[in-house]
Scaffold this active site. Structure first.
Site, mmCIF file in Angstrom:
data_model
loop_
_atom_site.group_PDB
_atom_site.id
_atom_site.type_symbol
_atom_site.label_atom_id
_atom_site.label_comp_id
_atom_site.label_asym_id
_atom_site.label_seq_id
_atom_site.Cartn_x
_atom_site.Cartn_y
_atom_site.Cartn_z
ATOM 1 N N SER A 228 0.831 -1.049 0.004
ATOM 2 C CA SER A 228 0.013 0.019 -0.009
ATOM 3 C C SER A 228 0.764 1.107 -0.023
ATOM 4 O O SER A 228 0.337 2.405 0.046
ATOM 5 C CB SER A 228 -1.077 0.103 1.188
ATOM 6 O OG SER A 228 -0.299 -0.015 2.330
ATOM 7 N N ASN B 186 -1.595 -1.144 14.025
ATOM 8 C CA ASN B 186 -3.081 -0.679 14.035
ATOM 9 C C ASN B 186 -3.203 0.614 14.591
ATOM 10 O O ASN B 186 -4.074 1.625 14.202
ATOM 11 C CB ASN B 186 -3.839 -1.770 14.778
ATOM 12 C CG ASN B 186 -3.787 -3.062 14.156
ATOM 13 O OD1 ASN B 186 -3.326 -3.199 12.901
ATOM 14 N ND2 ASN B 186 -4.251 -4.136 14.683
ATOM 15 N N THR C 183 -37.517 29.714 -9.390
ATOM 16 C CA THR C 183 -37.881 28.644 -8.934
ATOM 17 C C THR C 183 -38.033 27.540 -10.162
ATOM 18 O O THR C 183 -38.833 28.334 -11.015
ATOM 19 C CB THR C 183 -38.980 28.593 -8.069
ATOM 20 O OG1 THR C 183 -40.168 28.981 -8.647
ATOM 21 C CG2 THR C 183 -38.814 29.628 -6.903
ATOM 22 N N LYS D 203 -15.842 30.003 -29.228
ATOM 23 C CA LYS D 203 -16.171 29.502 -27.795
ATOM 24 C C LYS D 203 -15.615 30.087 -26.456
ATOM 25 O O LYS D 203 -14.283 30.458 -26.675
ATOM 26 C CB LYS D 203 -15.962 27.888 -27.886
ATOM 27 C CG LYS D 203 -17.187 27.205 -28.707
ATOM 28 C CD LYS D 203 -18.387 27.414 -28.351
ATOM 29 C CE LYS D 203 -18.880 26.722 -26.987
ATOM 30 N NZ LYS D 203 -18.698 25.229 -27.105
ATOM 31 N N ASN E 239 -15.601 28.616 -22.816
ATOM 32 C CA ASN E 239 -16.379 27.684 -22.034
ATOM 33 C C ASN E 239 -16.074 27.803 -20.531
ATOM 34 O O ASN E 239 -15.032 28.307 -19.933
ATOM 35 C CB ASN E 239 -15.900 26.235 -22.609
ATOM 36 C CG ASN E 239 -16.272 25.822 -23.877
ATOM 37 O OD1 ASN E 239 -17.344 26.462 -24.146
ATOM 38 N ND2 ASN E 239 -15.580 25.079 -24.523
ATOM 39 N N GLU F 125 -17.850 24.066 -14.733
ATOM 40 C CA GLU F 125 -18.284 22.590 -14.964
ATOM 41 C C GLU F 125 -17.334 21.705 -14.136
ATOM 42 O O GLU F 125 -18.129 20.659 -13.585
ATOM 43 C CB GLU F 125 -17.896 22.361 -16.556
ATOM 44 C CG GLU F 125 -18.871 23.208 -17.176
ATOM 45 C CD GLU F 125 -18.551 23.036 -18.782
ATOM 46 O OE1 GLU F 125 -18.686 22.096 -19.451
ATOM 47 O OE2 GLU F 125 -17.768 24.194 -19.021
ATOM 48 N N TYR G 278 -9.299 -4.130 14.495
ATOM 49 C CA TYR G 278 -8.671 -3.745 13.117
ATOM 50 C C TYR G 278 -8.945 -5.065 12.059
ATOM 51 O O TYR G 278 -8.816 -6.216 12.332
ATOM 52 C CB TYR G 278 -7.344 -3.650 13.339
ATOM 53 C CG TYR G 278 -6.615 -3.322 11.884
ATOM 54 C CD1 TYR G 278 -6.614 -1.855 11.366
ATOM 55 C CD2 TYR G 278 -6.140 -4.240 11.082
ATOM 56 C CE1 TYR G 278 -6.240 -1.746 10.168
ATOM 57 C CE2 TYR G 278 -5.595 -4.132 9.822
ATOM 58 C CZ TYR G 278 -5.451 -2.836 9.323
ATOM 59 O OH TYR G 278 -4.977 -2.477 8.079
ATOM 60 N N GLN H 222 -7.770 -0.538 5.385
ATOM 61 C CA GLN H 222 -6.671 0.112 4.530
ATOM 62 C C GLN H 222 -7.227 0.923 3.610
ATOM 63 O O GLN H 222 -6.599 1.886 3.052
ATOM 64 C CB GLN H 222 -5.704 -1.103 4.158
ATOM 65 C CG GLN H 222 -4.525 -0.537 3.151
ATOM 66 C CD GLN H 222 -3.368 -1.724 2.992
ATOM 67 O OE1 GLN H 222 -2.814 -1.947 3.813
ATOM 68 N NE2 GLN H 222 -3.474 -2.159 1.953
ATOM 69 N N LYS I 235 -7.856 5.253 2.909
ATOM 70 C CA LYS I 235 -6.830 6.213 2.766
ATOM 71 C C LYS I 235 -7.138 6.915 1.383
ATOM 72 O O LYS I 235 -7.176 8.105 1.301
ATOM 73 C CB LYS I 235 -5.451 5.608 2.869
ATOM 74 C CG LYS I 235 -5.199 5.689 4.202
ATOM 75 C CD LYS I 235 -3.633 4.822 4.188
ATOM 76 C CE LYS I 235 -3.628 3.967 5.731
ATOM 77 N NZ LYS I 235 -4.592 2.842 5.601
HETATM 78 N N1 ARG Z 1 -1.362 -0.680 6.107
HETATM 79 C C1 ARG Z 1 -2.100 -0.789 6.997
HETATM 80 C C2 ARG Z 1 -3.231 -0.067 7.014
HETATM 81 O O1 ARG Z 1 -3.225 0.882 6.255
HETATM 82 C C3 ARG Z 1 -1.372 -0.755 8.065
HETATM 83 C C4 ARG Z 1 -1.847 -1.659 9.330
HETATM 84 C C5 ARG Z 1 -1.747 -2.837 9.026
HETATM 85 N N2 ARG Z 1 -2.002 -3.830 10.200
HETATM 86 C C6 ARG Z 1 -1.932 -5.061 10.126
HETATM 87 N N3 ARG Z 1 -2.559 -5.598 11.095
HETATM 88 N N4 ARG Z 1 -1.861 -5.693 8.951
HETATM 89 O O2 ARG Z 1 -4.494 -0.255 7.563
#
Ligand code: ARG
Length: 464
Positions: A31, A117, A162, A290, A292, A297, A324, A329, A332
């Site tokens: 990741s 975690n 309206t 044009k 625009n 938009e 967890y 993950q 994000k």
């Molecule tokens: N990359 C993981 C996340 O973003 C970090 C936590 C990983 N924890 C685990 N128990 N594998 O959530």
């Protein structure tokens, strides 16, 4: 895996496994391309954790110093944008591996009592607090631009709509402020999400809490959180603040989308009410004439993903078992995208609003007398006619004006009086745009005085 193998890269675990990770699992497990941007927060959290372990006598002062110096060097390396030569799973693995190179074997002690975690939850909240502050500042700039535009639009009268049909005349500044208040409410939501984010997860471990006497209040203070979390099991999976932030973003996106839609319409030849600045308009590669309204938009278009990001997170969170789970993950990319998009679009919105100009002649052309039908009905009401009856009477007048092709103001007084005896010569005063808007003096209305009060309140709230 030995610590020297760790330095060469690889997993943060592995003691219990006989076989390596399957080829198809490796890329799924990585990741870093998404969470790599948390490196500053990861280092900040690690510094605080090293100090907390020192205060808890888990590490000696010398070890704490070595770790802090190592983290400084890791920070310098990451600031240069180091691209990892080995496939680190995530930002936490990368920072720990680099720390091993910079500080030596003591690096292996930093993770004592800490889990990825509580670590990742801390990093994300730190990132969120900083970014929500930036969003707050950008949004404040946009609201300021709306306020300035409103201040210079008090005297202009435009049709109010309206159902996208002309309804009643309003001061242009009133329309501008109708888009300011939603954004101020969005700023409140951003601030509420910021407060929800400011709860410290660190010190909760993997799920059950930390077995070493770390001072979580010290950590809270070091890292700038408002409070510490109450329950370690809840803490490692609590993404409520993130849903709050994504909701604030989705609402803001929806409001920008509606403003964008109005701007697209107002900037069209058909309306022609507003001219967006050159710097925020684009031309066509084929049609030379044009101009625009791309900024508007894109304001409208961004709302799709902003709403989608909120939906995605809510679906991910639903039905997860306690504690967890790796599903988390996926949070994000959603938060990063919402914040990135808003921080991209808001400065452009601010600039476009600051440079927009009304076309006063066109506003006058667009005002149709039918916008005053309600005022005609109110005229009769002031002479004691029940509103339902006067509504009906004016409806007949409008039909007459339409069928005979004569504007309402040109229909002779006698015809008015045939339709209702309460009409008198002063009915002509209804056909003044000023008298229509000035009649609406009640707070929240479009009369000059009410609008001035509204502007003042908006300015006061903007500063708050
Ligand atoms: N990359 C993981 C996340 O973003 C970090 C936590 C990983 N924890 C685990 N128990 N594998 O959530």
């Amino acid at each position: 895996m030995t610590s020297s193998e760790r330095e060469e890269g690889g997993a943060l675990w592995g003691g219990r496994f006989e076989e390596g990770m399957a080829g198809a699992m490796v890329p799924l497990n990585l990741s870093l391309d998404v969470d790599g941007r948390l490196w500053r927060q990861d280092i900040e959290g690690s510094r605080a954790w090293a100090r907390a372990l020192g205060r808890a006598q888990v590490l000696t002062d010398a070890e704490v110093t070595q770790l802090l110096e190592g983290l400084d060097r890791v920070e310098l390396r990451l600031a240069e944008g180091i691209s990892p030569s080995v496939p680190d799973e995530d930002i936490h693995s990368l920072v720990e591996r680099l720390l091993g190179q910079e500080a030596g074997p003591v690096a292996g002690k930093l993770h004592t009592g800490r889990s990825r975690n509580d670590q990742v939850a801390t990093d994300m909240r730190l990132w969120g607090m900083g970014t929500l502050d930036r969003l707050d500042a950008e949004l404040t700039g946009t609201v300021e631009a709306l306020l300035h535009l409103a201040e210079s639009s008090v005297e202009l009268i435009i049709p109010g709509y309206t159902h996208l049909q002309q309804g009643q005349p309003v001061r242009a500044g009133h329309w501008v402020l109708s888009h300011l208040w939603p954004l101020l409410r969005d700023r409140e939501r951003v601030r509420a999400a910021r407060r929800a984010a400011a709860v410290l997860p660190l010190g909760c471990g993997a799920l059950a809490g930390c077995p070493f006497p770390v001072d979580r209040e010290f950590l809270r203070d070091e890292l700038g959180f408002d409070r510490i979390s109450e329950n370690s099991m809840d803490t490692v999976s609590d993404r409520d603040w993130m849903a709050d932030a994504l909701y604030a973003g989705a609402m803001l996106g929806g409001h920008l989308s509606r403003l964008g839609e109005d701007l697209v319409l107002f900037a069209s030849r058909e309306f022609g009410l507003l001219r967006l600045p050159d710097g925020f308009s684009t031309g066509s590669s084929l049609m030379p004439q044009k101009r625009n309204p791309d900024v508007a938009e894109l304001m409208r278009g961004k709302s799709g993903r902003l709403t989608g990001n909120l939906m995605s997170l809510l679906v991910i969170l639903k039905g997860l078992p306690t504690g967890y789970n790796r599903d988390l993950q996926e949070d994000k990319a959603l938060l990063f995208d919402t914040m990135d998009q808003l921080l991209l679009v808001l400065p452009a919105v601010t600039g476009a609003l600051a440079g927009s100009r009304w076309n006063a002649d066109r506003a006058e052309e667009l005002l149709s007398e039918e916008l005053l039908a309600t005022d005609l009905a109110d005229y009769l009401v002031r002479r004691g006619v029940p509103f339902r009856e006067s509504h009906e009477v004016i409806g007949r007048l409008v039909a007459l004006s339409e069928s005979e092709g004569v504007p309402l103001s040109q229909i002779p007084l006698e015809r008015y009086q045939e339709i209702h005896p309460s009409f008198e010569a002063d009915v002509v005063q209804v056909f003044e745009w000023e008298s229509s808007v000035e009649a609406r003096k009640a707070p929240g209305g479009t009369a000059r005085e009410a609008l001035r009060a509204q502007l003042e309140e908006a300015r006061r709230r903007l500063m708050g």
